[in-house]
Design an enzyme around this catalytic site. Sequence first.
Site, mmCIF file in Angstrom:
data_model
loop_
_atom_site.group_PDB
_atom_site.id
_atom_site.type_symbol
_atom_site.label_atom_id
_atom_site.label_comp_id
_atom_site.label_asym_id
_atom_site.label_seq_id
_atom_site.Cartn_x
_atom_site.Cartn_y
_atom_site.Cartn_z
ATOM 1 N N HIS A 73 50.470 47.414 46.853
ATOM 2 C CA HIS A 73 50.854 47.599 45.405
ATOM 3 C C HIS A 73 51.036 49.115 45.137
ATOM 4 C CE1 HIS A 73 48.855 43.809 43.598
ATOM 5 N NE2 HIS A 73 49.736 43.632 44.528
ATOM 6 N N TYR A 79 43.552 46.297 34.601
ATOM 7 C CA TYR A 79 42.383 46.648 34.098
ATOM 8 C C TYR A 79 42.430 46.762 32.625
ATOM 9 C CZ TYR A 79 40.933 48.135 39.011
ATOM 10 O OH TYR A 79 40.743 48.024 40.111
ATOM 11 N N PRO A 114 32.214 48.006 41.314
ATOM 12 C CA PRO A 114 33.629 47.567 41.754
ATOM 13 C C PRO A 114 34.831 48.084 41.124
ATOM 14 C CG PRO A 114 32.713 45.682 41.016
ATOM 15 C CD PRO A 114 31.509 46.715 40.727
ATOM 16 N N LYS A 167 36.061 50.794 45.677
ATOM 17 C CA LYS A 167 35.742 51.847 46.642
ATOM 18 C C LYS A 167 34.615 50.984 47.666
ATOM 19 C CE LYS A 167 38.326 54.729 45.162
ATOM 20 N NZ LYS A 167 39.513 54.878 45.763
ATOM 21 N N TYR A 190 42.133 56.436 43.138
ATOM 22 C CA TYR A 190 42.263 55.153 43.345
ATOM 23 C C TYR A 190 42.792 54.765 44.752
ATOM 24 C CZ TYR A 190 42.519 50.162 42.134
ATOM 25 O OH TYR A 190 42.345 48.821 41.989
#
Length: 397
Positions: free
Chosen positions: A77, A205, A296, A300, A392
């Site tokens: 991704h 998200y 979460p 990580k 990220y």
Amino acid sequence: MSTIEITTQVAVVGGGPSGLTMAYLLRQAGIDVEVVENRSRPYTVDRVRAGVLEQSAVELLTKAGLGERLHTEGQKHDGIYLQFDGEKHRVPFADLINRSVWVYGQQEVMKDLLVAHDKQGFSAHYECDNVALHNLLTDAPSVTYTQNGQDVRITARFIIGADGFHGISRPSIPESEITHHERVYPFGWLGILADVEPSTDELIYAIHDDGFAMHSMRSNTVSRLYLQVDPEDDIANWSDERIWEALQTRLGHPGFTLKEGPITEKSITPMRSWVSSPMRYGNLFLVGDSAHIVPPTGAKGLNSAFGDIAVLTPSLLDFFTTGNEKGIDAYSKDSLDRIWRTQNFSMYMTNMLHRFYSDNPAQDDFDYRSQLGQLRTVVNSRHGMAFLAENYTGIVW
């Protein structure tokens, strides 16, 4: 019955992905390793855990020869979606910083590790009871356990504690010698696995009036979705119909259709941040969840463990080949410097994307609108998106 005595260079407590990766890398370099796990081998594979690997984690596994199936079956991704106010905005990692993440479940990582260990001719000691650590301040620390009624002692030069938050390694350090830092969040995640094709090409998200929601995936036919809920709620209160209704509401936006399918697993997980310091006591080194856990939201957990491994493995190899202790002496400080950066990003994502409720509705409304302002600041700024992308996709080890 006499105790079976085993001598090795490194004893790893914990047969999950952290412990097995550590053991595999050390064995590749010719170091003798024994792995002790209190659960069964099938249990270590069947646990549903993390699903997103940072680029550095992928590079670590690939370099070790563990990336073949990851690259053929995993999903690369190049960005994520942030959704708020009924709008969806893409953060394009590859365009911003030329880095990516891979969707590849921890269960798949475990399968790859077990195959690799079998090819090496080694296996962990599974279903070990009464595991205990001894003589950690000496050059001959040991792990004792009982397996099938037989007492066993493994004596090593170093012990690696990779047995997670609820394991025996961290509690083996005297409380006077360790400090715990904790933040507990007032919400949890209701997570589901569903046998349905993902409704999105990249992770979503979303923050909504009703709370956070997330759309992830495990494969082209299995979706992983989450809802913000009360951590004290009972999963029995959430029928499949109620879950899908909440997901449709929180993830819905113009032009989007959320596909529904049979839910195969569902559970509620409380959220907290935790760091234990130092990550070394004598000749015991803590790795992964045994030393630190994160909410979460920033993806990580397993990646942080791989970061520990990337620092500790070459330091141990340097010690065994040259006697140089500089690397192992610096392990705790170097790892904690990285971990606190990771904790900060996880908290940043969590605070930005979840609803915080109090007894003051006016304050809650103000905070929510401020979160929306923060999100709009991020998506309207290349620098803001680059900050998110850099963290990220992972701190470069």
